[in-house]
Enzyme design. Structure first.
Site, PDB file in Angstrom:
ATOM      1  N   ARG A   1       0.817  -1.214   0.000  1.00 53.14           N
ATOM      2  CA  ARG A   1       0.000   0.000   0.000  1.00 53.14           C
ATOM      3  C   ARG A   1       0.850   1.263   0.000  1.00 53.14           C
ATOM      4  NH1 ARG A   1      -4.893  -1.093  -1.923  1.00 53.14           N
ATOM      5  NH2 ARG A   1      -5.727  -2.975  -0.964  1.00 53.14           N
TER       6      ARG A   1
ATOM      7  N   LEU B   1      -0.131  -4.047 -10.709  1.00 54.74           N
ATOM      8  CA  LEU B   1       0.273  -2.920 -11.559  1.00 54.74           C
ATOM      9  C   LEU B   1       0.587  -1.663 -10.758  1.00 54.74           C
ATOM     10  CD1 LEU B   1      -2.336  -3.336 -14.448  1.00 54.74           C
ATOM     11  CD2 LEU B   1       0.073  -3.955 -14.482  1.00 54.74           C
ATOM     12  N   ARG B   2       0.576  -1.766  -9.435  1.00 54.77           N
ATOM     13  CA  ARG B   2       0.873  -0.571  -8.633  1.00 54.77           C
ATOM     14  C   ARG B   2       2.290  -0.068  -8.912  1.00 54.77           C
ATOM     15  NH1 ARG B   2      -2.044  -2.978  -4.128  1.00 54.77           N
ATOM     16  NH2 ARG B   2      -4.025  -1.898  -3.869  1.00 54.77           N
ATOM     17  N   GLY B   3       3.221  -0.968  -9.113  1.00 51.97           N
ATOM     18  CA  GLY B   3       4.600  -0.564  -9.384  1.00 51.97           C
ATOM     19  C   GLY B   3       4.707   0.291 -10.633  1.00 51.97           C
TER      20      GLY B   3
END
Length: 433
Positions: free
Chosen positions: A291, A371-373
């Site tokens: 997060r 896909l946060r990266g």
């Protein structure tokens, strides 16, 4: 139909938050002067279609399909008094160590600045040795935060111009066409204590008020106070699991929902999550680690002369905080102007399609889950370009931020420390070369 905005106020009302989302409100705005220069009256007259646009599909309990008792906020009067006190006593606050005076720890400082420029990056996880100035640096960030417009007396720091950041009570007042009193306030930084109870964090029902006055009153918690601000958790790796679950839920949805005594309350809880800790004291759950938008690694300064300088600067501050802060006033104001300029031009910063593809290729080849990266790396690179005063992202910008955006998202190898960004850096140069 959209109407123009008429400001009859002092120049300090000019916002440093970049482009406004006021276009989503089909309403008429009219500012009128009042007795105090920093407090304004906001009049909204909503059309028939406002209800659907304001609520945006979010279920607001107690309006339809629920019992018709009113849910009062017992923190409204207290919050109004606090805001008035903050405005009246800005100069008498406890002195905070100035951000430009912090020596070294450039990685941590850069991550914090990028999140101030673009809060949607998602916060910072700061891990490192004890006594390296993690908490001091985070708390010094308060002075750099810009002022924002909030609805006076509202415990959720509701945005008078953006329905997504409005509490339920404010939305109801807007739909009814009531006037909202607007005040300028510094962005909140809320410290989350390790021993906090879930009721204190989420909010609770005031049983005493229910028994004496016959109404079900909701007392907002720390998540309400942190809305549109920063939630700071020191020693986050020691946080109880049930509080971690609460933070995960709020960080994912941007809303906090409290179910107590047969009543359901929801309020906005969008905040920048900043955590700090010592890896020797335990690891974080992967769900919580993911997060955090960025991960900053801090270490103990080894250079003897630099250590002496840090000690001397701290001694000067402890001896005479006001004089010490005054000596850095010029640098502080210059940095504030730089941040304000970066926030205003952030929306115009562009990144080439070729660079986007390479970023995603790095994430893919490192087996980064989700896909946060990719999203965070793109946002952080744009924020860095804006901080440098450019309108286009370069490969150098990406090289600077990508270890901080991906380091904590890699699947952990028991033979390699999570704090090492060497693998990310090597893969970056392999792809971008």
């Amino acid at each position: 139909m959209l109407h123009s905005i008429h400001y009859i106020s002092s120049p300090i009302m000019a916002s440093t938050l970049g482009s406004s989302s006021i276009a989503v409100l089909p309403s008429r705005y009219l500012y009128s002067p009042s007795s105090k220069p920093s407090i304004h009256t906001l009049s909204l007259t909503s059309g028939q279609s406002c209800g659907r646009k304001f609520y945006g599909g979010i279920g607001i309990h107690g309006i339809k399909g629920r019992s018709h008792f009113s849910v009062a906020s017992v923190a409204t009067e207290v919050n109004s008094v606090e805001q008035a006190q903050n405005i009246a006593s800005k100069g008498s606050q406890r002195p905070v160590y100035p951000f430009p005076a912090i020596v070294g720890q450039d990685e941590m400082k850069l991550c914090l600045l990028l999140n101030v420029i673009d809060p949607k990056i998602g916060g910072v996880m700061i891990m490192g040795d004890r006594g390296t100035g993690k908490s001091t640096t985070v708390r010094s960030l308060v002075d750099l935060l810009p002022e924002i417009k909030v609805v006076a007396g509202d415990p959720y720091n509701s945005d008078p111009e953006d329905p997504e950041y409005m509490g339920v009570e404010v939305r109801e007042r807007v739909v009814k066409g009531e006037q909202l009193e607007v005040v300028l306030s510094k962005i909140n930084m809320v410290d989350l204590p390790l021993g906090a109870t879930e009721d204190r964090v989420c909010g609770t029902i005031d049983i005493e008020k229910a028994l004496t006055e016959g109404v079900k009153a909701f007392e907002p918690g720390l998540l309400a106070k942190a809305n549109r601000g920063i939630l700071y958790v020191d020693e986050v790796n020691l946080l109880d699991d049930h509080l971690v679950d609460v933070l995960l839920d709020s960080a994912a949805s941007g809303w906090n929902t409290v179910e107590r005594e047969g009543i359901s309350i929801s309020h906005p809880a969008r905040f920048i999550l900043i955590g700090s800790g010592n890896p020797e004291e335990g690891e974080l759950r992967p769900q919580l680690l993911d997060r955090f938008g960025m991960h900053a690694q801090v270490g103990t300064v080894r250079d003897a002369e630099l250590r002496v300088k840090i000690v001397e600067e701290r001694a000067r501050f402890d001896q005479n905080p006001k004089e010490f802060r005054d000596s850095y006033k010029g640098e502080q104001e210059k940095l504030q102007e730089q941040i304000s300029s970066a926030r205003s031009c952030l929306s115009s910063v562009q990144i080439d399609q070729d660079l986007k593809v390479k970023i995603s290729k790095v994430c893919s080849e490192l087996n980064v889950d989700g896909l946060r990266g990719d999203i965070v790396t793109n946002r952080a690179a744009k924020a860095l370009a804006a901080l440098k005063g450019r309108d286009k992202v370069s490969a150098e910008d990406i090289a600077t931020v990508i270890p901080n955006c991906l380091r904590h998202r890699l699947r952990k190898d028991p033979l390699e420390s999570i704090d090492s960004g060497l693998l990310v850096t090597e893969k970056f140069y392999e792809v971008f070369s």
